[in-house]
Enzyme design. Structure first.
Site, PDB file in Angstrom:
ATOM      1  N   ASP A   1      -1.134  -5.438  -1.380  1.00 34.51           N
ATOM      2  CA  ASP A   1      -0.119  -4.680  -2.138  1.00 34.51           C
ATOM      3  C   ASP A   1       1.057  -5.605  -2.474  1.00 34.51           C
ATOM      4  O   ASP A   1       1.586  -6.276  -1.593  1.00 34.51           O
ATOM      5  CB  ASP A   1       0.335  -3.507  -1.256  1.00 34.51           C
TER       6      ASP A   1
ATOM      7  N   ASP B   1       2.065  -9.370  -8.210  1.00 35.78           N
ATOM      8  CA  ASP B   1       3.230  -8.670  -8.766  1.00 35.78           C
ATOM      9  C   ASP B   1       4.187  -9.666  -9.422  1.00 35.78           C
ATOM     10  O   ASP B   1       5.058 -10.231  -8.777  1.00 35.78           O
ATOM     11  CB  ASP B   1       3.940  -7.884  -7.663  1.00 35.78           C
TER      12      ASP B   1
ATOM     13  N   GLY C   1      10.219   4.123  -1.975  1.00 29.84           N
ATOM     14  CA  GLY C   1      11.136   4.638  -0.970  1.00 29.84           C
ATOM     15  C   GLY C   1      11.295   6.148  -1.017  1.00 29.84           C
ATOM     16  O   GLY C   1      10.557   6.852  -1.712  1.00 29.84           O
TER      17      GLY C   1
ATOM     18  N   SER D   1       5.038   8.543  -3.385  1.00 30.26           N
ATOM     19  CA  SER D   1       5.173   9.478  -2.260  1.00 30.26           C
ATOM     20  C   SER D   1       5.889  10.743  -2.716  1.00 30.26           C
ATOM     21  O   SER D   1       6.726  10.709  -3.621  1.00 30.26           O
ATOM     22  CB  SER D   1       5.978   8.821  -1.119  1.00 30.26           C
TER      23      SER D   1
ATOM     24  N   ASN E   1      -0.341   5.154  -5.113  1.00 31.58           N
ATOM     25  CA  ASN E   1       0.112   4.458  -3.904  1.00 31.58           C
ATOM     26  C   ASN E   1       1.050   5.297  -3.041  1.00 31.58           C
ATOM     27  O   ASN E   1       2.025   5.852  -3.542  1.00 31.58           O
ATOM     28  CB  ASN E   1       0.899   3.207  -4.304  1.00 31.58           C
ATOM     29  N   VAL E   2       0.763   5.310  -1.752  1.00 32.24           N
ATOM     30  CA  VAL E   2       1.579   6.099  -0.819  1.00 32.24           C
ATOM     31  C   VAL E   2       1.873   5.272   0.439  1.00 32.24           C
ATOM     32  O   VAL E   2       0.956   4.840   1.133  1.00 32.24           O
ATOM     33  CB  VAL E   2       0.830   7.390  -0.411  1.00 32.24           C
ATOM     34  N   ASP E   3       3.126   5.078   0.708  1.00 34.86           N
ATOM     35  CA  ASP E   3       3.555   4.421   1.936  1.00 34.86           C
ATOM     36  C   ASP E   3       4.648   5.240   2.628  1.00 34.86           C
ATOM     37  O   ASP E   3       4.545   5.604   3.805  1.00 34.86           O
ATOM     38  CB  ASP E   3       4.075   3.010   1.614  1.00 34.86           C
TER      39      ASP E   3
HETATM   40  O1  G3H Z   1       5.817  -1.013  -2.145  1.00 34.49           O
HETATM   41  C1  G3H Z   1       6.026  -1.453  -1.019  1.00 34.49           C
HETATM   42  C2  G3H Z   1       5.392  -0.834   0.155  1.00 34.49           C
HETATM   43  O2  G3H Z   1       6.040   0.365   0.503  1.00 34.49           O
HETATM   44  C3  G3H Z   1       5.336  -1.816   1.283  1.00 34.49           C
HETATM   45  O3  G3H Z   1       6.533  -1.884   1.991  1.00 34.49           O
HETATM   46  O4  G3H Z   1       6.930  -4.327   2.267  1.00 34.49           O
HETATM   47  O5  G3H Z   1       8.032  -2.710   3.789  1.00 34.49           O
HETATM   48  O6  G3H Z   1       5.574  -3.136   3.954  1.00 34.49           O
HETATM   49  P1  G3H Z   1       6.766  -3.087   3.061  1.00 34.49           P
HETATM   50  P1  13P Z   2       6.183   4.977  -1.891  1.00 35.61           P
HETATM   51  O1  13P Z   2       7.413   4.274  -1.384  1.00 35.61           O
HETATM   52  O2  13P Z   2       6.555   6.046  -2.854  1.00 35.61           O
HETATM   53  O3  13P Z   2       5.314   5.473  -0.809  1.00 35.61           O
HETATM   54  O4  13P Z   2       5.331   3.896  -2.735  1.00 35.61           O
HETATM   55  C1  13P Z   2       4.447   3.036  -2.084  1.00 35.61           C
HETATM   56  C2  13P Z   2       3.949   1.944  -2.973  1.00 35.61           C
HETATM   57  O5  13P Z   2       4.071   1.959  -4.177  1.00 35.61           O
HETATM   58  C3  13P Z   2       3.273   0.829  -2.318  1.00 35.61           C
HETATM   59  O6  13P Z   2       2.960  -0.180  -3.220  1.00 35.61           O
HETATM   60 ZN    ZN Z   3       4.381  -0.387  -4.790  1.00 34.15          ZN
END
Ligand code: G3H
Ligand code: 13P
Ligand code: ZN
Length: 308
Positions: free
Chosen positions: A83, A105, A180, A213, A253-255
């Site tokens: 990612d 990216d 976020g 998200s 995408n969901v984080d």
């Molecule tokens: O888009 C980014 C994702 O939410 C990953 O976040 O770099 O804190 O693991 P991270």
């Molecule tokens: P969210 O912060 O909305 O979960 O997006 C996650 C994302 O795009 C990871 O690449």
């Molecule tokens: Zn992303």
């Protein structure tokens, strides 16, 4: 079933008007929660690993955990994806390390530089059978190494030119989502006209939605109830995501929602059991919350239940 490329997943998703959930993984419990949900829903799934996750857990740990998940239950198709790959070198390391998909990216770069970097990754990945996602346009908020105060929405004509010149396999677009928990100040709004135009100009081409998200209120409330401070958080409504999934968006995408679920449960558990200090006691409900939340998304947002 071994790890697979997203190629067949996306072809079926595009034709069927649904999307594949791409969930960020950082540790064993999150992987178990997501895989439990995918298995229960009989859904293909993408496990995605950010540069931060690689740094936190280490690529060999993540890959062995994924291997373990497949050894325990190989009933659903799984792809492993980098990612927001920040450089050619990191994409190469992931390709060489067994990832079946990478994102390069270059969205923060000037247009021609984004093209050159993306093409470099495509040239390395293609002969090795690895999928390449690229990004055009900028999401507001923080994207790993990319910080932007404003959205720069993807231009449909530029998207066509970008895909033709780079040969990237899928394209992340900016239509109003952001990373976020604080996505919208007022009413949530996505630019569906722009999405439709991109989809029309790039027929049969898989698009990707980052920052997707939904920020479930129940987890925000639980966090805040038990000592957190995530006031004013707001995500993308589920019906908007479902609509996008029927318009060429094949990967969502969901984080953030996973982070919220884990943290809300741990906060609640520790507040209600102050005497407890065995990590398994609070990681278990957190893992279960991830499973339930991801299963719900697969069913009602992605629409990918039963597509494994
Ligand atoms: O888009 C980014 C994702 O939410 C990953 O976040 O770099 O804190 O693991 P991270
Ligand atoms: P969210 O912060 O909305 O979960 O997006 C996650 C994302 O795009 C990871 O690449
Ligand atoms: Zn992303």
């Amino acid at each position: 079933m071994p790890l697979i490329s997203p190629k067949e997943m996306f072809a079926a998703a595009y034709a069927g008007g649904y999307a594949i959930g791409a969930f960020n993984v950082n540790n064993m419990e999150i992987i178990q929660g997501i895989m439990g949900a995918a298995s229960e829903e009989k859904s293909p799934v993408i496990l995605q690993v950010s540069a931060g996750a690689r740094k936190y857990a280490g690529q060999p740990y993540i890959m062995k955990l994924v291997e373990a998940a497949l050894a325990v239950d190989a009933s659903v198709p799984v792809a492993v994806h980098l990612d927001h790959g920040p450089s050619f070198e990191m994409c190469r390391e992931c390709i060489d390390g067994g990832f079946t998909s990478v994102m390069i990216d270059g969205s923060h770069l000037p247009y021609e530089e984004n093209i050159a970097l993306t093409k470099q990754v495509v040239d390395y990945a293609r002969p090795r059978g690895v999928w390449v996602e690229a990004e055009l346009g900028k999401l507001a908020g923080i994207e790993e190494h990319v910080q932007s105060d404003e959205h720069v929405y993807t231009d449909p004509d530029e998207a066509v030119d970008f895909v033709e010149r780079t040969g990237c396999d899928s394209l992340a677009i900016a239509i109003g989502t952001s990373h976020g928990a604080y996505k919208f100040k007022g009413e949530p709004k996505l630019d569906f006209e722009r999405l439709e135009a991109i989809c029309r100009k790039l027929p049969d081409y898989p698009l990707v939605l980052h920052g997707a998200s939904s920020v479930p209120q129940e987890f925000v409330d639980l966090c805040n109830q038990y000592g957190g401070n995530v006031g004013g958080a707001r995500g993308v409504p589920e019906d908007m995501l479902r609509r996008a999934a029927g318009m060429g968006v094949c990967k969502i995408n969901v984080d953030t929602d996973i982070r919220l679920a884990v943290t809300a449960c741990i906060r609640q558990y520790l507040a209600e059991h102050p005497e407890e200090f065995d990590p398994r006691s609070y990681l278990k409900p957190a893992r279960e919350a991830v499973r339930q939340m991801v299963a719900h998304k697969i069913r009602t947002v992605m629409g990918s239940s039963g597509k494994a």
